[in-house]
Design a protein around this motif. Structure first.
Motif, PDB file in Angstrom:
ATOM      1  N   LYS A   1      -2.634   4.220  -3.854  1.00  0.00           N
ATOM      2  CA  LYS A   1      -1.904   3.523  -4.904  1.00  0.00           C
ATOM      3  C   LYS A   1      -1.214   2.316  -4.307  1.00  0.00           C
ATOM      4  O   LYS A   1      -0.757   2.330  -3.171  1.00  0.00           O
ATOM      5  CB  LYS A   1      -0.833   4.442  -5.515  1.00  0.00           C
ATOM      6  CG  LYS A   1      -1.374   5.587  -6.321  1.00  0.00           C
ATOM      7  CD  LYS A   1      -0.233   6.323  -6.970  1.00  0.00           C
ATOM      8  CE  LYS A   1      -0.726   7.514  -7.755  1.00  0.00           C
ATOM      9  NZ  LYS A   1       0.394   8.228  -8.416  1.00  0.00           N
ATOM     10  N   TYR A   2      -1.116   1.274  -5.118  1.00  0.00           N
ATOM     11  CA  TYR A   2      -0.465   0.047  -4.703  1.00  0.00           C
ATOM     12  C   TYR A   2       0.780  -0.171  -5.552  1.00  0.00           C
ATOM     13  O   TYR A   2       0.760   0.047  -6.754  1.00  0.00           O
ATOM     14  CB  TYR A   2      -1.419  -1.128  -4.864  1.00  0.00           C
ATOM     15  CG  TYR A   2      -2.639  -1.019  -3.984  1.00  0.00           C
ATOM     16  CD1 TYR A   2      -3.692  -0.187  -4.345  1.00  0.00           C
ATOM     17  CD2 TYR A   2      -2.723  -1.716  -2.790  1.00  0.00           C
ATOM     18  CE1 TYR A   2      -4.808  -0.063  -3.534  1.00  0.00           C
ATOM     19  CE2 TYR A   2      -3.838  -1.599  -1.977  1.00  0.00           C
ATOM     20  CZ  TYR A   2      -4.871  -0.779  -2.355  1.00  0.00           C
ATOM     21  OH  TYR A   2      -5.970  -0.646  -1.549  1.00  0.00           O
TER      22      TYR A   2
ATOM     23  N   ASP B   1       0.864  -1.176   0.000  1.00  0.00           N
ATOM     24  CA  ASP B   1       0.000   0.000   0.000  1.00  0.00           C
ATOM     25  C   ASP B   1       0.900   1.226   0.000  1.00  0.00           C
ATOM     26  O   ASP B   1       1.500   1.569   1.023  1.00  0.00           O
ATOM     27  CB  ASP B   1      -0.895  -0.028   1.236  1.00  0.00           C
ATOM     28  CG  ASP B   1      -1.742   1.232   1.380  1.00  0.00           C
ATOM     29  OD1 ASP B   1      -2.464   1.326   2.384  1.00  0.00           O
ATOM     30  OD2 ASP B   1      -1.674   2.098   0.488  1.00  0.00           O
TER      31      ASP B   1
ATOM     32  N   PHE C   1       3.340  -2.971  -6.924  1.00  0.00           N
ATOM     33  CA  PHE C   1       3.384  -4.412  -7.107  1.00  0.00           C
ATOM     34  C   PHE C   1       4.802  -4.896  -7.356  1.00  0.00           C
ATOM     35  O   PHE C   1       5.594  -4.240  -8.043  1.00  0.00           O
ATOM     36  CB  PHE C   1       2.511  -4.825  -8.299  1.00  0.00           C
ATOM     37  CG  PHE C   1       1.069  -4.936  -7.954  1.00  0.00           C
ATOM     38  CD1 PHE C   1       0.261  -3.814  -7.948  1.00  0.00           C
ATOM     39  CD2 PHE C   1       0.519  -6.162  -7.616  1.00  0.00           C
ATOM     40  CE1 PHE C   1      -1.070  -3.906  -7.606  1.00  0.00           C
ATOM     41  CE2 PHE C   1      -0.814  -6.260  -7.273  1.00  0.00           C
ATOM     42  CZ  PHE C   1      -1.617  -5.131  -7.266  1.00  0.00           C
TER      43      PHE C   1
END
Lengths: 115, 113
Positions: B100-101, B92, B103
């Motif tokens: 916004k994440y 996170d 990855f």
């Protein structure tokens, strides 16, 4: 199941044509996201929305635009598709609101091929 | 720029073996999620860890969040062919109220019967 659908699921188009992908959710979540997934790059954020008519850019936003006129729909548009935009596109929602736990849930994806 | 590095990138093991997948960053995350993705489908959320040092178990899967909330691991005990898939971690990356994440690039696991 967070009630997320994407359409179309598959599309083949030609370079230079406009393309619009649709994400639809049934559970009234505020936050919606568009990602693309490519080998070796994982999931990359294109654009996201934090409410109706409220959107912001992600890390790979060039060549893409989005619109959100209703809570349930988030549209991704490629104004003039290029071969580099061949990818699998995923829509996601976040279940959180301010102060809550953020968890993302994904749609089934759209496979786009630009010839 | 916040980055998440996953290792290994690829893993092929025999049924019954144990394995660990790592997700590392130099950034602090308020929470971290693990997903499994199968071919032709979207990622499916497995777990969210929030507290530094937290350990969560999901059947044969054990997830741990580092004390400093910069890293996480996924341990699978007695892997089965049904565990085959792409495992993704996501942090996170909330700043200034945006959601916004970030990855990782994923670990592709194949479990052979």
């Amino acid at each position: 199941d967070a009630g997320i659908t994407q359409s179309p699921r598959h599309k083949v188009t030609e370079t230079g044509t406009p393309v619009t992908l649709r994400c639809h959710q049934t559970e009234n979540h505020r936050y919606m996201y568009w990602y693309r997934q490519d080998p070796g790059h994982g999931l990359r954020l294109i654009h996201y929305s934090y409410g109706v008519k409220d959107t912001d850019k992600g890390e790979v936003s060039d060549g893409y635009s989005v619109s959100r006129s209703k809570t349930e729909d988030f549209l991704l548009t490629l104004e003039s598709a290029t071969s580099s935009q061949t990818s699998v596109y995923f829509c996601a929602i976040s279940t959180s609101s301010t102060g809550d736990l953020n968890e993302q849930f994904f749609g089934p994806g759209t496979r786009l091929t630009v010839l | 720029t916040q980055l998440l590095e996953q290792s290994p990138q690829f893993l092929s093991i025999q049924e019954g073996e144990n394995l660990t997948v790592y997700c590392n960053s130099s950034s602090v995350f308020s929470s971290l999620q693990w997903y499994r993705q199968e071919p032709g489908e979207g990622p499916v959320l497995l777990v969210t860890v929030v507290t530094g040092g937290e350990v969560k178990k999901l059947k044969r899967l054990t997830f741990q969040f580092g004390d400093a909330r910069k890293d996480s691991s996924l341990h699978i005990t007695a892997a089965q062919p049904g565990d085959t898939g792409l495992y993704l971690c996501a942090g996170d990356g909330t700043t200034s109220g945006t959601y916004k994440y970030i990855f990782g690039t994923g670990t592709r696991l194949k479990v052979l019967a």
